[in-house]
Scaffold this motif. Structure first.
Motif, PDB file in Angstrom:
ATOM      1  N   ILE A  15       0.870  -1.184   0.000  1.00 44.97           N
ATOM      2  CA  ILE A  15       0.000   0.000   0.000  1.00 44.97           C
ATOM      3  C   ILE A  15       0.901   1.226   0.000  1.00 44.97           C
ATOM      4  N   TYR A  43      -1.635  -1.396  -4.051  1.00 51.42           N
ATOM      5  CA  TYR A  43      -2.725  -0.440  -3.842  1.00 51.42           C
ATOM      6  C   TYR A  43      -2.144   0.947  -3.590  1.00 51.42           C
ATOM      7  N   ASN A  45      -3.759   3.352  -1.898  1.00 52.78           N
ATOM      8  CA  ASN A  45      -4.211   3.880  -0.616  1.00 52.78           C
ATOM      9  C   ASN A  45      -4.996   2.809   0.144  1.00 52.78           C
ATOM     10  N   ILE A  46      -5.363   3.121   1.369  1.00 49.30           N
ATOM     11  CA  ILE A  46      -6.074   2.161   2.210  1.00 49.30           C
ATOM     12  C   ILE A  46      -7.445   1.825   1.625  1.00 49.30           C
ATOM     13  N   PHE A  49      -7.164  -0.801  -0.940  1.00 48.45           N
ATOM     14  CA  PHE A  49      -6.853  -2.073  -0.296  1.00 48.45           C
ATOM     15  C   PHE A  49      -8.116  -2.700   0.294  1.00 48.45           C
ATOM     16  N   SER A  54      -7.691  -8.740   0.897  1.00 46.77           N
ATOM     17  CA  SER A  54      -6.863  -8.402   2.050  1.00 46.77           C
ATOM     18  C   SER A  54      -6.344  -9.644   2.776  1.00 46.77           C
ATOM     19  N   LEU A  61       3.304  -1.111   4.200  1.00 48.92           N
ATOM     20  CA  LEU A  61       2.470   0.095   4.256  1.00 48.92           C
ATOM     21  C   LEU A  61       3.309   1.362   4.332  1.00 48.92           C
TER      22      LEU A  61
END
Length: 221
Positions: A15, A43, A45-46, A49, A54, A61
């Motif tokens: 991420i 990804y 961004n969160i 994600f 997941s 991160l």
């Protein structure tokens, strides 16, 4: 919850809002063996994600997306889900590193620490072993926490054995006690650290505390 990796492969999700980081880490892990490492998702961004798969064993991160402040809440959120998070950031301030460990990150790497450290950190995270990066070591040395819990000799023995083995079951076999007794000792140790204001919710955080308190050296890990 975290997926259980196969015996010979660790899956990783990245991420980060920079494609060069996605490509770089994917290239770094491509030839990893014993165990192999595979990137199963990248990804920006969160939010992306959360919409994707997941189930990766390990999450790499970034802390900052765009020009915003470090997103420490994202570290806390992912760790609360039971995910093993390696923070990979340009931020190297000791208080940020220690806070990420307190929130549950298993390792903290700066973006100046390249392939060798990333591979070692992922392999350690995939087998629930601590990995002390140079950035973490510097942060631990700079931390001025002085309140130390009063650990019994048996608690110290259990703690050090846990750092040096892959599971509580192996700690029990080494010390000739049950796995349940190991869990009881570790729970009591965490409570003692929390009671002096130095919470240690993860193995990485306990490693940091133990090094600070002179219970173990880096060479003994």
């Amino acid at each position: 919850m975290i997926a259980t990796q196969s015996a010979d492969r660790i899956s990783v999700a990245i991420i980060d809002d920079h494609a060069i980081i996605h490509d770089g880490i994917t290239g770094w892990v491509a030839d990893a063996t014993a165990p192999a490492i595979g990137v199963v998702g990248t990804y920006e961004n969160i939010e992306q994600f959360d919409l994707g798969d997941s189930s990766a064993d390990v999450i790499v991160l970034d802390l900052q997306f765009g020009t915003g402040a470090p997103q420490l809440a994202s570290v806390a959120d992912l760790c609360k889900r039971g995910l093993r998070v390696i923070v990979f950031s340009q931020h190297t301030a000791s208080h940020i590193v220690m806070e990420c460990l307190d929130l549950g990150a298993v390792t903290y790497l700066s973006k100046a620490e390249g392939r060798v450290h990333m591979l070692a950190a992922i392999q350690a995270a995939g087998t629930d072993q601590p990995y002390l990066s140079p950035t973490m070591a510097k942060a631990i040395a700079a931390d001025d926490s002085t309140k130390r819990p009063d650990l019994s000799e048996r608690e110290k023995e259990v703690l050090i054995s846990w750092f040096q083995t892959e599971s509580k079951e192996l700690v029990g076999k080494r010390l000739f006690i049950t796995e349940g007794t190991v869990k009881t000792h570790l729970g009591r140790i965490r409570t003692k650290y929390a009671n002096v204001g130095r919470s240690a919710p993860t193995k990485a955080a306990l490693v940091a505390r133990a090094i600070q308190d002179g219970l173990i050296t880096v060479d003994e890990l």
